[in-house]
Each structure stands twice: as structure tokens, then as C-alpha cells.
Write a protein that holds these residues in place. Sequence first.
Motif, PDB file in Angstrom:
ATOM      1  N   ASP A  77     150.575  45.662 -51.176  1.00  0.00           N
ATOM      2  CA  ASP A  77     149.108  45.689 -51.119  1.00  0.00           C
ATOM      3  C   ASP A  77     148.485  45.524 -52.492  1.00  0.00           C
ATOM      4  OD1 ASP A  77     148.548  46.312 -48.216  1.00  0.00           O
ATOM      5  OD2 ASP A  77     149.900  47.956 -48.704  1.00  0.00           O
ATOM      6  N   LEU A  78     149.082  46.149 -53.502  1.00  0.00           N
ATOM      7  CA  LEU A  78     148.608  46.016 -54.879  1.00  0.00           C
ATOM      8  C   LEU A  78     149.810  45.856 -55.784  1.00  0.00           C
ATOM      9  CD1 LEU A  78     146.482  46.039 -57.136  1.00  0.00           C
ATOM     10  CD2 LEU A  78     146.627  48.551 -57.129  1.00  0.00           C
ATOM     11  N   LEU A  79     149.883  44.717 -56.468  1.00  0.00           N
ATOM     12  CA  LEU A  79     150.939  44.431 -57.437  1.00  0.00           C
ATOM     13  C   LEU A  79     150.374  44.690 -58.830  1.00  0.00           C
ATOM     14  CD1 LEU A  79     153.807  43.207 -57.954  1.00  0.00           C
ATOM     15  CD2 LEU A  79     152.670  40.974 -58.104  1.00  0.00           C
ATOM     16  N   VAL A  80     150.984  45.627 -59.568  1.00  0.00           N
ATOM     17  CA  VAL A  80     150.490  45.994 -60.899  1.00  0.00           C
ATOM     18  C   VAL A  80     151.506  45.559 -61.940  1.00  0.00           C
ATOM     19  CG1 VAL A  80     149.627  47.832 -62.379  1.00  0.00           C
ATOM     20  CG2 VAL A  80     149.336  48.007 -59.900  1.00  0.00           C
ATOM     21  N   VAL A  81     151.079  44.691 -62.865  1.00  0.00           N
ATOM     22  CA  VAL A  81     151.981  44.146 -63.880  1.00  0.00           C
ATOM     23  C   VAL A  81     151.288  44.139 -65.241  1.00  0.00           C
ATOM     24  CG1 VAL A  81     153.395  42.687 -62.389  1.00  0.00           C
ATOM     25  CG2 VAL A  81     151.195  41.828 -63.186  1.00  0.00           C
ATOM     26  N   ASN A  82     152.072  44.279 -66.312  1.00  0.00           N
ATOM     27  CA  ASN A  82     151.516  44.071 -67.642  1.00  0.00           C
ATOM     28  C   ASN A  82     151.675  42.593 -68.005  1.00  0.00           C
ATOM     29  OD1 ASN A  82     154.186  43.710 -68.526  1.00  0.00           O
ATOM     30  ND2 ASN A  82     154.334  45.760 -69.413  1.00  0.00           N
ATOM     31  N   GLU A  83     151.322  42.240 -69.234  1.00  0.00           N
ATOM     32  CA  GLU A  83     151.359  40.824 -69.639  1.00  0.00           C
ATOM     33  C   GLU A  83     152.751  40.226 -69.491  1.00  0.00           C
ATOM     34  OE1 GLU A  83     148.573  41.175 -73.525  1.00  0.00           O
ATOM     35  OE2 GLU A  83     149.721  42.884 -72.790  1.00  0.00           O
ATOM     36  N   THR A  84     153.768  40.943 -69.981  1.00  0.00           N
ATOM     37  CA  THR A  84     155.138  40.442 -69.936  1.00  0.00           C
ATOM     38  C   THR A  84     155.611  40.273 -68.504  1.00  0.00           C
ATOM     39  OG1 THR A  84     155.621  41.545 -72.027  1.00  0.00           O
ATOM     40  CG2 THR A  84     157.500  40.880 -70.695  1.00  0.00           C
ATOM     41  N   GLU A  85     155.326  41.256 -67.677  1.00  0.00           N
ATOM     42  CA  GLU A  85     155.745  41.205 -66.271  1.00  0.00           C
ATOM     43  C   GLU A  85     155.011  40.108 -65.512  1.00  0.00           C
ATOM     44  OE1 GLU A  85     156.426  45.961 -66.746  1.00  0.00           O
ATOM     45  OE2 GLU A  85     154.700  45.225 -65.599  1.00  0.00           O
ATOM     46  N   ALA A  86     153.714  39.959 -65.778  1.00  0.00           N
ATOM     47  CA  ALA A  86     152.925  38.910 -65.122  1.00  0.00           C
ATOM     48  C   ALA A  86     153.472  37.533 -65.455  1.00  0.00           C
ATOM     49  CB  ALA A  86     151.463  39.015 -65.544  1.00  0.00           C
ATOM     50  N   GLU A  87     153.812  37.326 -66.728  1.00  0.00           N
ATOM     51  CA  GLU A  87     154.345  36.035 -67.152  1.00  0.00           C
ATOM     52  C   GLU A  87     155.730  35.795 -66.570  1.00  0.00           C
ATOM     53  OE1 GLU A  87     155.425  33.877 -71.393  1.00  0.00           O
ATOM     54  OE2 GLU A  87     153.614  35.099 -71.248  1.00  0.00           O
ATOM     55  N   GLY A  88     156.576  36.848 -66.571  1.00  0.00           N
ATOM     56  CA  GLY A  88     157.921  36.702 -66.053  1.00  0.00           C
ATOM     57  C   GLY A  88     157.949  36.378 -64.569  1.00  0.00           C
ATOM     58  N   LEU A  89     157.046  36.964 -63.800  1.00  0.00           N
ATOM     59  CA  LEU A  89     157.022  36.729 -62.362  1.00  0.00           C
ATOM     60  C   LEU A  89     156.346  35.421 -61.986  1.00  0.00           C
ATOM     61  CD1 LEU A  89     156.107  40.299 -61.034  1.00  0.00           C
ATOM     62  CD2 LEU A  89     158.318  39.145 -60.839  1.00  0.00           C
ATOM     63  N   SER A  90     155.251  35.112 -62.671  1.00  0.00           N
ATOM     64  CA  SER A  90     154.440  33.947 -62.278  1.00  0.00           C
ATOM     65  C   SER A  90     154.854  32.653 -62.947  1.00  0.00           C
ATOM     66  CB  SER A  90     152.969  34.223 -62.599  1.00  0.00           C
ATOM     67  OG  SER A  90     152.757  34.225 -64.007  1.00  0.00           O
ATOM     68  N   GLY A  91     155.490  32.770 -64.124  1.00  0.00           N
ATOM     69  CA  GLY A  91     155.792  31.579 -64.908  1.00  0.00           C
ATOM     70  C   GLY A  91     154.600  31.059 -65.683  1.00  0.00           C
ATOM     71  N   VAL A  92     153.477  31.795 -65.638  1.00  0.00           N
ATOM     72  CA  VAL A  92     152.253  31.400 -66.343  1.00  0.00           C
ATOM     73  C   VAL A  92     152.169  32.172 -67.662  1.00  0.00           C
ATOM     74  CG1 VAL A  92     149.734  31.404 -66.259  1.00  0.00           C
ATOM     75  CG2 VAL A  92     151.052  30.928 -64.188  1.00  0.00           C
ATOM     76  N   PRO A  93     151.977  31.489 -68.815  1.00  0.00           N
ATOM     77  CA  PRO A  93     151.838  32.206 -70.084  1.00  0.00           C
ATOM     78  C   PRO A  93     150.637  33.159 -70.039  1.00  0.00           C
ATOM     79  CG  PRO A  93     152.173  29.860 -70.470  1.00  0.00           C
ATOM     80  CD  PRO A  93     151.926  30.026 -69.003  1.00  0.00           C
ATOM     81  N   VAL A  94     150.842  34.408 -70.464  1.00  0.00           N
ATOM     82  CA  VAL A  94     149.771  35.402 -70.444  1.00  0.00           C
ATOM     83  C   VAL A  94     149.613  35.970 -71.846  1.00  0.00           C
ATOM     84  CG1 VAL A  94     148.954  37.573 -69.470  1.00  0.00           C
ATOM     85  CG2 VAL A  94     150.252  35.991 -68.035  1.00  0.00           C
ATOM     86  N   ASP A  95     148.539  35.551 -72.518  1.00  0.00           N
ATOM     87  CA  ASP A  95     148.264  36.068 -73.862  1.00  0.00           C
ATOM     88  C   ASP A  95     146.815  36.529 -73.976  1.00  0.00           C
ATOM     89  OD1 ASP A  95     147.032  33.651 -73.731  1.00  0.00           O
ATOM     90  OD2 ASP A  95     148.034  32.763 -75.483  1.00  0.00           O
ATOM     91  N   GLY A  96     146.234  36.844 -72.840  1.00  0.00           N
ATOM     92  CA  GLY A  96     144.846  37.287 -72.834  1.00  0.00           C
ATOM     93  C   GLY A  96     144.264  37.168 -71.441  1.00  0.00           C
ATOM     94  N   LEU A  97     142.954  37.287 -71.361  1.00  0.00           N
ATOM     95  CA  LEU A  97     142.271  37.335 -70.068  1.00  0.00           C
ATOM     96  C   LEU A  97     142.444  36.056 -69.262  1.00  0.00           C
ATOM     97  CD1 LEU A  97     140.438  39.019 -68.254  1.00  0.00           C
ATOM     98  CD2 LEU A  97     138.467  38.021 -69.436  1.00  0.00           C
ATOM     99  N   GLU A  98     142.342  34.899 -69.900  1.00  0.00           N
ATOM    100  CA  GLU A  98     142.455  33.634 -69.168  1.00  0.00           C
ATOM    101  C   GLU A  98     143.831  33.482 -68.538  1.00  0.00           C
ATOM    102  OE1 GLU A  98     142.018  28.800 -69.904  1.00  0.00           O
ATOM    103  OE2 GLU A  98     141.371  30.216 -71.451  1.00  0.00           O
ATOM    104  N   GLY A  99     144.882  33.802 -69.310  1.00  0.00           N
ATOM    105  CA  GLY A  99     146.236  33.728 -68.773  1.00  0.00           C
ATOM    106  C   GLY A  99     146.457  34.746 -67.671  1.00  0.00           C
ATOM    107  N   ALA A 100     145.872  35.939 -67.830  1.00  0.00           N
ATOM    108  CA  ALA A 100     146.005  36.985 -66.813  1.00  0.00           C
ATOM    109  C   ALA A 100     145.393  36.528 -65.501  1.00  0.00           C
ATOM    110  CB  ALA A 100     145.340  38.270 -67.288  1.00  0.00           C
TER     111      ALA A 100
END
Length: 305
Positions: free
Chosen positions: A176-199
Amino acid sequence: MSRIVAVGSINMDLVNHVAEFPLPGETIHGRGTEYLPGGKGANQAVAASLAGGNVAMIGAVGEDSFAEPLLASLRDRGVDVSGVLRKPGTSGLAFITVSDAGENQIILSEGSNGRLRPEDLPAEKLAEADAVILQNEIPWETNLRAMEICRTGRAKVVYNPAPVKPIPQEAYPLIDLLVVNETEAEGLSGVPVDGLEGAEKAAKELLGRGAGSVLVTLGAQGSYYLGPDGGGIRTPAFPVRPVDTTAAGDTFIGALVTAEAGGMKTADALRFASAASAIAVTRKGAQASIPTRDEIERMVAPSNG
């Protein structure tokens, strides 16, 4: 009062304080060692309890000298430990190094956490909860079974995949709710996350895989939430001087789950959780750093008016 169940790890944290992290092969002098109850599951349970939730812990400790202090730390903070099992061998351990900058490095020794099996889960307690919190410091098959049980009842599944590892595609719709930090978000999605736009891009990718909603925490940059309707919420961080970031994310999650389960609107719950996390990083330790509901509300109050 909302009923929350945390299924996850219970660790004793062996914390070493240093000026700076050592380089590979380098030996440095520490500034002392502390033994502090932790574990992502236990930390999130404590955070949810201190924020006002009625919280039960499902997990395992060993048959060593750490087991009773770990249980006592949970009990003392209002967490029901009747669902915590004793397993042969050692309790979970986390070897944590904290620098003067407030950053941390962590090595986990899973111990009894790795022996928590799907058949150990109390199905009725999970299905009847308002929310069930999961992380990745117990076996995946146990997490998956918990998600499946929650689908038979009304419990909201909040999953924090840390340490990060791939999530099978068929499991996303159970979250229902997936909670990830920047590293986890990038690792799961394959999308670079270095700020709000990437998030935002990473959250959209993960939402598209079937998660009900996605929250990306960004440290000092706050957090970005993407709801099931595709609407996003950007929540700024409260400006504080960090002393120790251990359990900051766990505090955020526990406070958020309690706030939402208690009927708080998502935007307000995110601000409440942000305040809880901000308080936690100004204190040393894991569970010892987690604030009470009164402390959180005092920090939130000025921003309300």
C-alpha cells in the motif's frame, strides 16, 4: 487508538564513535563504544508507539545475553512483545560507526532475525491491524507471507525495502505504501535520484509497477510522496544540526504510520513524520533518539500557524 504491527528485525547496536571514517586498511582510534537496542523493525515499532500508536512487535531474539535488554527496551516504550519469539543462537547485531559529521556506516549480523519464518506469523493479529510495517532485515519469504495475510484483512502494508534488494513484480500490488530513500529508490527503479526531480521520476516508475503509493525520503531535502491518484506532495525537512542519523528513517516511518492510522491527512502526517525525524537526528542512538508525540507536536506547532 490505531493498531499497528511491526514485523521485522530486533538488533543490539554496537556503536563506535570516530572523528572520520577509516580508509581501507587504516586503523584509527575510536571515541568509545555503546550498546544500544536497535534494528529497523524494533526502531519503527518504538517510533510508532511513542508517536501514539498501539503497537505490537513480531520478530525474534536469540538465547544470548542481549535478548532480555532488547525486549525490555521495547516494553519500556510501550510496545507489546508477546509476539517476539526466542530462537536458538545469537540475537541480531548491528556494528555501527558514527562520524563527527553525524553520518553512519552499518554492518548487520542477522542472527535470530534470519530465523523468523512465515509460519511464525500470527495471521489474525496481522489481518486485523490498521497497518503492518515491514523491512528487509528478515527473510523475504516472511515479508511476502505477511503481505499476503494483510490482503485477507484490512491492514495497510507499509514496506521499507532496506537494505535494498529487488522486489518481485508480483509483490508490488501487495504494497500500500512503499517507503524508500534516495539509494533505495534508485536501486529499485533504475532512475537516478539526486534530488526532487529524480525522486518524482522514480516514484512514478515504482507506482507504475503496482505499489499503492510511494514515498521517497531525501534527508535534508525533505521527502516526496506520490499518491494512488498521481498527486504529489513535497514536504520540506525541518532545519536542524544533525548529531547522529541512526534511525532517522525508521523514526519517520513509525511516526507517519501512526499519524495516518489515527486519521491525520497525508500532508499533515508527512509534516508530523518530518518533525519526528528531525528531532531524532539531534540525539545519539537508535531507540534512545526517538521522540514522543508531545515533542513532535511542539516542533510541528510553529509551522502550523
